[in-house]
Design a protein around this motif. Structure first.
Motif, mmCIF file in Angstrom:
data_model
loop_
_atom_site.group_PDB
_atom_site.id
_atom_site.type_symbol
_atom_site.label_atom_id
_atom_site.label_comp_id
_atom_site.label_asym_id
_atom_site.label_seq_id
_atom_site.Cartn_x
_atom_site.Cartn_y
_atom_site.Cartn_z
ATOM 1 N N ILE A 34 1.058 -1.222 -0.575
ATOM 2 C CA ILE A 34 -0.107 0.096 0.017
ATOM 3 C C ILE A 34 1.067 1.452 -0.426
ATOM 4 N N TYR A 36 0.481 5.424 0.885
ATOM 5 C CA TYR A 36 -0.108 6.243 1.928
ATOM 6 C C TYR A 36 0.505 7.405 1.442
ATOM 7 N N GLN A 38 0.643 11.088 3.874
ATOM 8 C CA GLN A 38 0.440 12.037 5.067
ATOM 9 C C GLN A 38 0.711 13.342 4.896
ATOM 10 N N LYS A 42 -1.211 15.147 10.652
ATOM 11 C CA LYS A 42 -2.826 14.038 10.323
ATOM 12 C C LYS A 42 -2.202 12.849 10.084
ATOM 13 N N GLY A 43 -3.340 11.693 10.363
ATOM 14 C CA GLY A 43 -2.764 10.942 9.722
ATOM 15 C C GLY A 43 -2.506 9.740 8.297
ATOM 16 N N PRO A 44 -1.947 8.993 8.486
ATOM 17 C CA PRO A 44 -1.803 8.793 6.965
ATOM 18 C C PRO A 44 -3.229 8.426 6.602
ATOM 19 N N PHE A 46 -4.386 6.970 3.040
ATOM 20 C CA PHE A 46 -4.671 5.656 1.643
ATOM 21 C C PHE A 46 -4.725 6.393 0.377
ATOM 22 N N ASP A 49 -3.685 0.588 -3.325
ATOM 23 C CA ASP A 49 -2.523 -0.840 -3.175
ATOM 24 C C ASP A 49 -2.558 -1.720 -4.493
ATOM 25 N N PHE A 89 4.217 7.029 2.179
ATOM 26 C CA PHE A 89 4.823 5.950 3.142
ATOM 27 C C PHE A 89 4.143 4.731 1.707
ATOM 28 N N PHE A 99 1.107 -4.734 9.567
ATOM 29 C CA PHE A 99 1.482 -3.745 8.363
ATOM 30 C C PHE A 99 2.765 -3.081 8.664
ATOM 31 N N TYR A 100 3.750 -2.916 7.647
ATOM 32 C CA TYR A 100 5.610 -2.790 8.153
ATOM 33 C C TYR A 100 5.518 -1.511 6.930
ATOM 34 N N PHE A 101 5.695 -0.490 7.633
ATOM 35 C CA PHE A 101 6.010 1.086 7.364
ATOM 36 C C PHE A 101 7.387 1.680 6.612
ATOM 37 N N GLY A 102 7.585 1.929 5.806
ATOM 38 C CA GLY A 102 8.938 2.469 5.637
ATOM 39 C C GLY A 102 9.397 3.749 6.284
ATOM 40 N N SER A 103 10.615 4.824 6.108
ATOM 41 C CA SER A 103 10.752 5.589 6.907
ATOM 42 C C SER A 103 9.552 6.473 6.159
#
Lengths: 111, 116
Positions: A34, A36, A38, A42-44, A46, A49, A89, A99-103
């Motif tokens: 996915i 995202y 941001q 605010k929050g991420p 979508f 995907d 992200f 879910f594993y997110f990038g930096s």
């Protein structure tokens, strides 16, 4: 463990140009990815995907490309607009519970 | 439809103090998550829940506890806050369809926590 990283921490583009944001992942078992967006404070949110059985998926002005051979994911934004300025992200999951997110990559759109 | 709501939005604690962050969702989602976001890093999963009454550890669970007594609420507790827990905390939820998660995570707007 899994690691998801981005090649470029900051990307500056001219308004109207196309943007390409890249992401590398390390878990070959991941089968869902996915992107995202941001915005500050605010929050991420979508964006788009893609499943591992696909190599390309298009949305409105955005396209995600998946290269499983080299474990690489990219987000292409067409005709970048000032409202696209944000941190982007990528996230991967091998099991849909985690879910594993990038930096993140910060996209700056210059008027 | 409020989506995912987090309270409070900001909080300052002294080392050793305790607090609870509240996450509420009105989308009837089964899965809920707590993430922390630190500068220059992606979101890291603290704990998650796949249903009412169940919780599980994520990547960085130490120093945190969670509870999911009601389907719509997911609480994150810090029993003894440490400066290393200074971060922005995000709650998220998702809805499984046919046993497979509807993969889109819906995020709250975050809680900025500072531990002095």
């Amino acid at each position: 463990g899994e690691s998801v990283g981005l090649h470029l921490p900051t990307l500056s583009v001219q308004e109207g140009d196309n943007s390409i944001i890249n992401c590398a992942y390390s878990n070959s078992a991941s089968d869902y990815f996915i992107w995202y967006k941001q915005e500050s404070g605010k929050g991420p949110q979508f964006i788009i995907d893609i499943r591992s059985n696909m190599d390309k998926r298009q949305g409105q002005r955005v396209t995600v490309l998946l290269n499983k051979t080299v474990k690489h994911l990219s987000l292409q934004i067409a005709a970048t607009q000032p409202g696209d300025s944000a941190v982007y992200f990528c996230a991967e999951t091998p099991n849909f519970n985690k879910f594993y997110f990038g930096s993140g990559t910060k996209l700056n759109v210059k008027p | 439809n409020a989506g995912v709501t987090q309270t409070p939005k900001f909080r300052v604690l002294k080392t050793g103090q305790s607090m609870t962050l509240l996450c509420a969702q009105d989308m009837n989602h089964e899965y809920m998550y707590w993430y922390r976001q630190d500068p220059g890093m992606g979101l890291r999963l603290i704990h998650y829940s796949v249903g009412e009454g169940t919780t599980a550890k994520g990547e960085v669970p130490d120093g945190y506890n969670v509870s999911r007594l009601k389907k719509q609420n997911f609480l994150l507790g810090l029993e003894s806050a440490a400066p290393s827990q200074t971060s922005v905390y995000f709650c998220a939820s998702s809805y499984p369809i046919g046993g497979v998660t509807n993969e889109k995570l819906f995020f709250g707007s975050g809680t900025q926590l500072s531990v002095l």
